[in-house]
Each structure stands twice: as C-alpha cells, then as structure tokens.
Scaffold this active site. Structure first.
Site, short mmCIF file in Angstrom:
data_model
loop_
_atom_site.label_atom_id
_atom_site.label_comp_id
_atom_site.label_asym_id
_atom_site.label_seq_id
_atom_site.Cartn_x
_atom_site.Cartn_y
_atom_site.Cartn_z
N LEU A 164 -2.09 5.14 -2.66
CA LEU A 164 -3.03 6.23 -2.02
C LEU A 164 -2.35 7.59 -2.10
O LEU A 164 -1.20 7.75 -1.48
CB LEU A 164 -3.77 5.95 -0.60
N ILE A 184 1.00 -1.04 -0.09
CA ILE A 184 -0.17 0.12 0.04
C ILE A 184 0.70 1.22 -0.02
O ILE A 184 1.14 1.88 0.92
CB ILE A 184 -0.77 -0.03 1.44
N PRO A 185 1.37 1.42 -1.11
CA PRO A 185 2.29 2.69 -1.18
C PRO A 185 1.35 4.05 -1.03
O PRO A 185 0.34 3.86 -1.48
CB PRO A 185 3.09 2.63 -2.38
N HIS A 186 1.93 4.90 -0.40
CA HIS A 186 1.08 6.47 -0.31
C HIS A 186 1.86 7.40 0.28
O HIS A 186 3.18 7.30 0.18
CB HIS A 186 0.13 5.90 0.99
N GLY A 187 1.28 8.50 -0.12
CA GLY A 187 2.05 9.85 -0.04
C GLY A 187 1.20 10.90 0.02
O GLY A 187 -0.10 10.97 -0.55
#
Length: 148
Positions: A103, A65-68
């Site tokens: 996300l 779940i990569p997110h920034g």
C-alpha cells in the site's frame, strides 16, 4: 472499505517468481510507479525499504503488508502479489511469506493509511481468504477473490 477502489486488476499478480524481499519490493515499485504521477519506481522502492528498516511488515501466516507514504503520490495505490515459492521476509512469526499486499499513499493521508492497513490486515488474517488467494490460478482470479 471497498478494496477495489485501491486495487486494480493490472496491479495484481499471481504466482510471481520472487527470489528475495528486495526483488519483490523492486517489483512493487515497478508496478506502482506508473499509477503514481511524478513518482519513480525507485521512489516507491525506497519508501517501502525505509519502512522495512523500522521493522518487518511480515504480519505472520505467510503474509506481508509493505507500505509507505510518498510526498509525490497523488492517490493511494495498492499492489497484490502471490509468490510461486515463499521467501524470507523477516516476518514476526519467522515464517516465509507468499502473499504480499503493498500500500502506497500520499504523505498527508495518515489517518486513511492506518484505516486501510487495518482493513487489509483483517482480510488477510482470514485463513479462508488466504487459502483461496494461494489457490488462485490467474491474476484476474486473484483480483476477484480479494475484492469480491
């Protein structure tokens, strides 16, 4: 949380050929940038890469779940990708990843960001859900399974 408010069919890709973590993060940047006015694909890539440097977003069981957060983002955007072959993502269980939910949120939406991540993680910790996502045969089927 209604995940269909974040994820759209055009941000869902099934059985993508992703050769590396970097290539997948670049693809996410290319998919997300058009939905985030004033944000380039490189901005998205850099945001995701900076977060990965803090620790892998591979949560285990083949899921990442990569997110920034982006100062230039005006709304949250999600990307869902399944890979045709799992890749190394430095996941916490050292297993390769084949389901990726990215996300991106405006920088000032910290609390919403955390709540959304928790909802997504809960959904992707469900083995029945992840099995169905892996068995999807089209982008639309993948979208329908995740948001249904």
């Amino acid at each position: 949380m209604d995940l269909s408010t974040l994820l759209s069919p055009d941000c869902t890709r099934c059985a993508v050929d992703g050769s590396s973590k970097k290539k997948v993060l670049e693809l996410i940047g290319q998919m997300a940038a058009p939905r985030l006015s004033g944000t380039t694909s490189f901005d998205v890539f850099e945001s995701l890469l900076n977060r990965e440097r803090l620790g892998s977003t591979g949560i285990g069981m083949g899921v990442a779940i990569p997110h920034g957060r982006l100062a230039s983002a005006n709304k949250p955007v999600a990307i869902l990708i399944t890979l045709s072959s799992p890749i190394d993502f430095d996941a916490i269980d050292n297993q390769p990843v084949d389901i990726i939910f990215a996300l991106l949120v405006p920088e000032d939406q910290h609390e919403q960001h955390l709540q959304t991540l928790a909802s997504v993680a809960q959904r992707l910790n469900d083995k029945i859900c992840t099995r169905a996502l892996r068995d999807a045969h089209s982008d639309q089927e993948l979208y329908d399974l995740f948001t249904g």
